[in-house]
Design a protein around this motif. Structure first.
Motif, PDB file in Angstrom:
ATOM      1  N   TYR A  82       1.673  -4.336  -1.260  1.00 19.28           N
ATOM      2  CA  TYR A  82       0.613  -3.655  -2.001  1.00 19.28           C
ATOM      3  C   TYR A  82       1.086  -3.268  -3.400  1.00 19.28           C
ATOM      4  O   TYR A  82       2.285  -3.181  -3.684  1.00 19.28           O
ATOM      5  CB  TYR A  82       0.155  -2.398  -1.251  1.00 19.28           C
ATOM      6  N   LEU A  83       0.116  -3.034  -4.250  1.00 16.09           N
ATOM      7  CA  LEU A  83       0.372  -2.536  -5.604  1.00 16.09           C
ATOM      8  C   LEU A  83       0.177  -1.025  -5.595  1.00 16.09           C
ATOM      9  O   LEU A  83      -0.820  -0.527  -5.080  1.00 16.09           O
ATOM     10  CB  LEU A  83      -0.608  -3.179  -6.584  1.00 16.09           C
ATOM     11  N   ARG A  84       1.129  -0.294  -6.131  1.00 16.25           N
ATOM     12  CA  ARG A  84       1.023   1.176  -6.173  1.00 16.25           C
ATOM     13  C   ARG A  84       0.558   1.599  -7.573  1.00 16.25           C
ATOM     14  O   ARG A  84       1.217   1.312  -8.582  1.00 16.25           O
ATOM     15  CB  ARG A  84       2.351   1.826  -5.825  1.00 16.25           C
TER      16      ARG A  84
ATOM     17  N   SER B  56      -7.110  -4.539 -11.214  1.00 13.13           N
ATOM     18  CA  SER B  56      -5.792  -4.979 -10.738  1.00 13.13           C
ATOM     19  C   SER B  56      -5.871  -6.021  -9.632  1.00 13.13           C
ATOM     20  O   SER B  56      -4.899  -6.741  -9.387  1.00 13.13           O
ATOM     21  CB  SER B  56      -4.998  -3.768 -10.218  1.00 13.13           C
TER      22      SER B  56
ATOM     23  N   ASP C 264      -2.410   2.987  -3.077  1.00 10.74           N
ATOM     24  CA  ASP C 264      -1.821   1.710  -2.683  1.00 10.74           C
ATOM     25  C   ASP C 264      -2.936   0.704  -2.410  1.00 10.74           C
ATOM     26  O   ASP C 264      -3.867   0.998  -1.654  1.00 10.74           O
ATOM     27  CB  ASP C 264      -0.955   1.871  -1.430  1.00 10.74           C
TER      28      ASP C 264
ATOM     29  N   THR D 262      -3.812  -6.271  -3.165  1.00 12.53           N
ATOM     30  CA  THR D 262      -4.538  -6.900  -4.280  1.00 12.53           C
ATOM     31  C   THR D 262      -5.224  -8.208  -3.882  1.00 12.53           C
ATOM     32  O   THR D 262      -6.123  -8.661  -4.578  1.00 12.53           O
ATOM     33  CB  THR D 262      -3.592  -7.163  -5.461  1.00 12.53           C
TER      34      THR D 262
END
Length: 542
Positions: free
Chosen positions: A115-117, A134, A169, A172
């Motif tokens: 995941y992207l934080r 994002s 979180d 994406t």
């Protein structure tokens, strides 16, 4: 090179290729294409394993050396757990009856963070706009700022104003299924974690935010066992599953793997979960409900699972063969289940410890399913069976939950309409063939009379010229094989007063040929209807 690791590598690349095409299908509104991708992924594993087994059959294989080399060659593979299950599949076909080489417990979770934080800086609208910007979405979002504002307004009531925001979180890579596209993530504060899913629809070549799901139960239904699998790219399946597990902690690992199309590994984990339940001294008992004429059904205490074994002989009212029953279960496995048909797992040569069986189910299996059940030492060997998620049979739920009867009957009416809209005729529509989940949803689970709508001829009952015809026990009109008269459904579905009120009035169209003929025509055209796996009340207006 190890032939099994080489073949698995090719299979995994093919799986990723098929999954990666989902975004293009969604962008082009190719809904049939999305369904075909899902079916292709489902069938590819068995096809490739079958080809490999055929090429290896008759060879003198050094299995210990093959296993050691396989583990070493794939130790850094991002889908290593799927590789071990692939090895099991090959081994089981070439060494039938032998213990599986890998049991699903060997693999530590991949350290990859899937995941992207995003930091919680600025107001909620800014945060949600960063989320939308994002993600790897397949199309632009029309009026992005406005959509971010809608999401922020829907999210705000779920947050305590006194909590300190930490971070968000986000997975994406979107999840694709039917006509929907979803982003999944979790918003974290110092006091709580708020899981969420953003649902998008494709509208005129752009994305429109359709709903925001914030309750764990809503996410659980979204990833539920009665729905088709998602197509979603992942850097490492185990890491993606581990993240989803934090959002839905009560959902079994096996079910999460199934929800992403990793059916074979889901099956491996199902066996592992079964072994864990047996270690807790669980016992096999006869499943609650009216005994089936086609299947003997038993369950394991403490496990939300039923086992279904085809009987040697069926009741006189059943005009179906064992092979047809198997084909119908296979049809459901490959079909869009639209949230109304339970997923199944098929097992060949399943062995269960005799010591855990109560006498009643064991004796019934040996007496009525002798062609598929036999004792081997201290084990019961089932040469063939299906498993399904255990639910409360609807006929029992209507007896036990008197205050919920109308809601259950209403759910049942919607279930029949959804199944028909998906191009399926349930056949036997008695309440005993449907289950009620813990979320109150009604799900169909008995498939021995199910068939595509196109196989049925829906007719109106002809008017009688003579009054005495109405008193006859036999129809006064010709009935051909495949003929169905929807008006007759009312007699056995509306016998209860509350059923007559709910089904007979609110769902009266189910008792007319016109409804079924229209669904049949839509199915023939390949028309895919809208199925929203979340409550209508959560959908944004416009």
């Amino acid at each position: 090179m190890n032939p099994i690791s080489h073949t698995f590598g090719a299979y995994w690349q093919d799986f990723l290729h098929l999954t990666g095409k989902a975004s293009l299908c969604f962008a082009e509104a190719d809904w049939q294409g999305l369904q075909q991708l899902s079916r292709a992924r489902f069938e590819r594993h068995d096809d490739i394993v079958g080809q490999l087994v055929a090429s290896l059959n008759g060879s003198l294989l050094d299995w210990p050396a093959l296993k050691t080399d396989f583990v070493e060659s794939l130790k850094d593979h991002p889908a290593r757990e799927l590789a071990l299950t692939f090895f099991n599949s090959v081994y089981a076909r070439l060494q039938p009856g032998m213990p599986r080489p890998f049991n699903g417990r060997e693999l530590a979770k991949v350290a990859t963070r899937p995941y992207l934080r995003l930091p919680m800086q600025g107001n909620l609208t800014d945060v949600m706009q960063r989320v939308l910007e994002s993600a790897s979405l397949p199309l632009p979002i029309r009026y992005l700022a406005n959509q971010a504002t809608k999401l922020a307004q829907a999210l705000k009531p779920a947050l305590n104003p006194h909590d300190y925001p930490l971070h968000l979180d986000l997975l994406t890579e979107p999840f694709y299924r039917n006509k929907g596209c979803y982003l999944v993530g979790c918003l974290n504060t110092d006091q709580m974690a708020v899981p969420f899913a953003i649902a998008f629809l494709q509208k005129d070549g752009a994305l429109k935010v359709d709903a925001l799901l914030l309750q764990r139960d809503h996410l659980s239904v979204l990833f539920g066992f009665a729905r088709s699998d998602f197509l979603s790219l992942s850097p490492a399946p185990s890491a993606q599953i581990a993240f989803l597990e934090t959002l839905m902690p009560h959902k079994p690992h096996s079910e999460l793997y199934n929800a992403l199309g990793y059916y074979k590994h889901g099956k491996t984990l199902l066996v592992t979960e079964l072994e864990d339940a047996l270690a807790r001294k669980g016992r096999f008992i006869t499943a609650p409900g009216i005994p089936g004429l086609v299947m003997m059904v038993f369950t394991l205490e403490g496990q939300d699972l039923v086992f279904k074994v085809i009987r040697d002989q069926f009741g006189d009212s059943k005009k179906v063969t064992p092979q047809q029953v198997v084909e119908r279960y296979h049809l459901v496995q490959r079909h869009d289940r639209v949230g109304r048909m339970a997923d199944t797992q098929e097992f060949i040569d399943l062995r269960l410890p005799l010591a855990h069986f109560d006498q009643a189910p064991l004796q019934e299996l040996l007496a009525t399913c002798a062609g598929r059940a036999r004792i081997e030492g201290d084990m019961l060997h089932l040469s063939h069976c299906f498993t399904e998620r255990r639910m409360t049979p609807m006929n029992l739920a209507l007896k036990e939950r008197s205050g919920e009867c109308k809601a259950i009957l209403r759910e049942y009416g919607h279930a029949l309409k959804d199944i028909a809209t998906a191009g399926i005729f349930p056949g036997d529509m008695l309440f005993k063939n449907f289950g009620v989940t813990r979320h109150g949803r009604v799900i169909f689970y008995d498939y021995d009379e199910l068939c595509p709508l196109g196989d049925v001829t829906f007719r109106a009952i002809p008017k009688s010229e003579y009054e005495q015809d109405m008193l006859s026990a036999e129809p006064w009109y010709p009935v051909n094989e495949g003929d169905v008269f929807p008006e007759e459904f009312r007699h056995f579905l509306c016998a209860r007063q509350d059923a007559a009120e709910v089904l007979g009035q609110e769902f009266a169209e189910l008792f007319t040929p016109d409804f079924w003929l229209k669904a049949q025509e839509n199915a023939k055209k390949g028309q895919l209807e809208d199925f929203f796996p979340y409550p209508q009340a959560l959908r944004f207006p416009g």
